[in-house]
Design an enzyme around this catalytic site. Structure first.
Site, PDB file in Angstrom:
ATOM      1  N   HIS B  62       0.836  -1.205   0.000  1.00 25.18           N
ATOM      2  CA  HIS B  62       0.000   0.000   0.000  1.00 25.18           C
ATOM      3  C   HIS B  62       0.866   1.249   0.000  1.00 25.18           C
ATOM      4  O   HIS B  62       1.325   1.697   1.049  1.00 25.18           O
ATOM      5  CB  HIS B  62      -0.912   0.006   1.236  1.00 25.18           C
ATOM      6  CG  HIS B  62      -1.923   1.108   1.214  1.00 25.18           C
ATOM      7  ND1 HIS B  62      -3.091   1.036   1.922  1.00 25.18           N
ATOM      8  CD2 HIS B  62      -1.955   2.309   0.585  1.00 25.18           C
ATOM      9  CE1 HIS B  62      -3.791   2.152   1.737  1.00 25.18           C
ATOM     10  NE2 HIS B  62      -3.108   2.935   0.936  1.00 25.18           N
ATOM     11  N   ASP B 307       1.099   2.856   3.625  1.00 23.05           N
ATOM     12  CA  ASP B 307       0.234   3.945   3.141  1.00 23.05           C
ATOM     13  C   ASP B 307       1.079   5.201   2.898  1.00 23.05           C
ATOM     14  O   ASP B 307       0.673   6.315   3.229  1.00 23.05           O
ATOM     15  CB  ASP B 307      -0.911   4.246   4.108  1.00 23.05           C
ATOM     16  CG  ASP B 307      -1.977   5.142   3.473  1.00 23.05           C
ATOM     17  OD1 ASP B 307      -1.896   5.410   2.257  1.00 23.05           O
ATOM     18  OD2 ASP B 307      -2.881   5.586   4.203  1.00 23.05           O
TER      19      ASP B 307
END
Lengths: 312, 431
Positions: B62, B307
């Site tokens: 991610h 992220d």
């Protein structure tokens, strides 16, 4: 004792002694406002810029007059007529004012924390004149000054803050300031206008106005921002007025010598009844006068004045 | 000529290996793990890994590489350099670029750019819906055919339940996982931080924990009903963890990932209005952080991801309300996870390494994540004793938006090897 901080960004974290210093310094300042010639040379040669990103009459004018009464050069900037409309960032605007030799920047901004951002990037001292729903420290101080003037003390009093606490910077500054000074603070409003975990700030939260007013020494009525109703945060203004409007009948639950405050501007007949707003036990106009005195005290202290020093 | 990594503690959870050993790499692949003393010739290259950990190359499922369209924030070149410095040998790029990666062309572009400029492996994730606007399915089968490894509208949720169900069904058909950004958009609207004590104190609009959990519950129910594979991105709340745990007990094919900042920080860190702490989902409470740790400890959550969300300095140098969400995370992920998970004993070393290697690889069906003989020689070497203070001086990502500047962290990647090629050595990116 002298003012130790570069800026005044909020009342959270200020000590009792620091708040007392400001309130004590405001008393001689109020005398100046009462004179025929409202001018002392205390801040001659100092510059104060009021940088307002939100519309304001009383706070901006109050700061401007505070500076002028002490002979500072004051300038007003409304964001709507400045380089901000060209996309200039807050930091760049601040740096520009800094480069012009500004001593104090008074900022009002719709975004919480904007004064903190500015303060980090400018040499000038920064005063928060209201940031989003965060703090409005000078309003908190003038409210405390007014209470102290009328009641002679803050410690041990019960103060009920009534209305839209969720969006109110006035409420937050009052909570921190009053708690530090030893008052008991209650807040009351519809559950949709009370922020979460209020109890952790040391206050009692109520959704029943009658309970919140029981035995209160002071009621501080917040302005209801009417656009909140359009966003569905409460059903109707009519219902709000019936459930949470402060009227003479409800005030009977408070102490007999209750003091009513309102930061203005008021929605008469909505959050406060006409005959309450204009009663002797309300100090709404006095708050405005005291606002000038408190802001004079802050400007004076931040420019190096000492609380014990004379003001001529 | 061979490359030998000598004398490190080799941890390869995929093969149950946890021992002091040498690794031999030949022609870009793992040639073996053993004691190769005496086999080294003058032409060979040797990396002394004594006292260090030697693990399969880290895989981040991610991250946001921002190219195409948002190159001021990051490019595949800079993002993969940041990945290399962080010990990652492979990263999966979310599709919220400009234009959104919602077609075969987008997937091919990323592969081509990664081949031309990337320092580590890049696997594109395709969008679930056209333009990630939540209204119509994107050409998922086409994207899968040309190498999209999963599908996600990350950055925002798929607000309509009917569209999400179709997306799950379609992804199931092509054998891919849906990665869901779980957030009820109406509940989260205008929010900039976690709703709780600190949003009250700071006067910032809050995002309730329920905004995430409601969508986690919805997506679990949808995935369960159609038998699809669901992965929950950046799990941040205790209630989300409970929902995932219960779903797994029922046999739902659902996994979840945790990001370093949700373990290392809480909403209290927003005090001071530092926009580097503005991230979506927001920094939550101690209780949520503890729930994430418990879930990593008991195996409910098995994947660690960054992220990585780089932004320009100008975008973050503004009022908190106006700043974009995101933390630049690739370069500090390992030491932060180490501090939060390994040092306090939340995860064993092998399970921790698995969460950054084989677990993400298996979930998305990626190559790598193992040191098996014959596998591509993607290897990361960690010095668990090495301490470094986070500064932006050697930062490789264009996004300098990290709240960890000034923190001294222990245990850092000291070498990253991709396909047998050393792309980071002694904390310096090569190439």
């Amino acid at each position: 004792m002298a003012w130790q901080h570069k800026d005044l960004l909020g009342l959270r974290g200020l000590s009792k002694q620091e708040i007392e210093l400001i309130l004590d310094t405001a008393a001689p300042m109020k005398d100046i406002i009462g004179r025929d010639i409202k001018k002392v040379p205390t801040l001659r040669g100092k510059s104060v810029v009021c940088l307002f990103y939100e519309a304001s009459t009383r706070t901006r004018t109050s700061f401007e007059l505070s500076g002028k009464f002490m002979s500072a050069d004051t300038v007003n900037i409304a964001a709507s007529s400045s380089s901000v409309v060209k996309g200039e960032s807050l930091i760049d605007t601040g740096k520009t004012l800094d480069a012009m030799g500004t001593d104090i920047i008074v900022i009002r901004h719709a975004a919480s924390g904007a004064p903190h951002l500015l303060a980090k990037h400018v040499k000038a001292r920064v005063i928060n004149a209201g940031d989003g729903a965060h703090e409005h420290p000078t309003q908190g101080l003038l409210d405390m000054y007014t209470i102290k003037e009328r009641k002679g003390r803050l410690e041990g009093l019960t103060v009920t803050i009534l209305g839209d606490v969720l969006h109110s910077r006035v409420a937050r500054s009052n909570i921190w300031g009053l708690r530090t000074m030893g008052a008991e603070v209650r807040v009351c409003g519809p559950s949709t206008l009370l922020p979460p975990e209020l109890a952790a700030t040391g206050v009692q939260a109520f959704t029943c106005i009658e309970e919140a007013l029981e035995g209160a020494d002071v009621v501080n009525v917040l302005r209801l921002q009417l656009e909140r109703q359009k966003k569905g945060l409460f059903p109707t203004i009519r219902e709000y007025a019936r459930q949470f409007g402060l009227n003479q009948e409800r005030l009977k639950r408070c102490k007999s010598d209750v003091l009513v405050l309102h930061p203005g501007p008021m929605n008469r007949g909505v959050e406060i009844a006409d005959d309450v707003a204009d009663a002797d036990f309300a100090a709404i106009e006095e708050q405005v006068t005291n606002g000038v005195a408190v802001r004079m005290a802050i400007l004076y202290l931040m420019m190096g004045g000492s609380g014990s020093g004379a003001v001529h | 000529m061979a490359l030998y990594i000598k004398g490190g503690r080799v941890i390869d959870p995929a093969n149950g290996i946890n021992k002091i050993a040498d690794i031999k790499i030949e022609e870009g692949v793992i040639a073996g793990i053993d004691d190769f003393a005496g086999a080294i010739t003058a032409a060979d290259e040797v990396i002394d890994a004594a006292g260090k950990l030697v693990v399969p190359g880290l895989i981040d499922i991610h991250c946001h590489l921002r190219e195409p369209g948002l190159e001021a924030k990051e490019t595949i070149a800079t993002g993969t350099r940041a990945a290399a410095r962080g010990g990652f040998t492979a990263v999966c790029a979310m599709p919220n670029t400009k234009p959104v990666c919602d077609s075969q062309t987008g997937v091919e572009f990323i592969y081509n750019r990664a081949k031309a400029t990337g320092l580590v492996r890049v696997y594109p994730i395709g969008a679930i819906t056209k333009g990630s606007d939540g209204q119509e399915l994107a050409e998922m089968a086409d994207m899968a055919a040309c190498g999209a490894v999963a599908f996600s509208d990350d950055g925002k949720p798929v607000p309509r339940s009917d569209i999400m169900r179709l997306g799950l069904q379609y992804a199931q058909m092509v054998g891919k996982v849906i990665i869901s950004h779980c957030e009820d958009p109406e509940l989260a609207k205008d929010g900039v931080m976690h709703e709780g004590y600190w949003s009250t104190v700071l006067g910032l609009r809050g995002i309730p924990a329920a905004a995430e959990a409601i969508m986690v519950a919805r997506d679990i129910l949808l995935a369960e009903s159609v038998g699809a594979k669901l992965h929950i991105a950046h799990v941040s709340t205790a209630r989300s963890v409970e929902l995932i745990r219960q779903a797994q007990w029922r046999g739902v094919n659902v996994t979840g990932e945790v990001c370093p900042h949700h373990l290392a920080l809480t909403d209290a860190d927003v005090e001071g209005f530092n926009t580097a702490t503005k991230v979506n989902p927001p920094l939550r409470t101690d209780k949520d952080r503890e729930a994430l740790r418990s879930a990593l400890n008991d195996g409910t959550l098995t994947i660690l991801a960054t992220d990585h969300a780089p932004h320009t300095a100008e975008e973050k140098a503004c009022e908190y309300n106006y700043a974009p969400f995101g933390i630049s995370g690739l370069e500090t992920a390992w030491p932060l996870f180490w501090r939060e998970l390994v040092e306090p004993g939340v995860m064993t070393l092998p399970s921790f390494v698995a969460a950054m290697t084989v677990a993400p690889a298996k979930r998305l069906g990626l190559p790598g994540g193992t040191l098996s003989t014959g596998a591509a020689a993607d290897v990361t070497i960690i010095d668990p004793e090495y301490t470094e203070t986070v500064t932006l001086e050697n930062w490789q990502s264009k996004g300098k938006n990290t709240p960890f500047v000034g923190q001294t962290l222990r245990s850092w990647p000291v070498a990253t090897i991709v396909g047998g090629r050393v792309v980071m050595r002694d904390r310096q990116v090569i190439g």
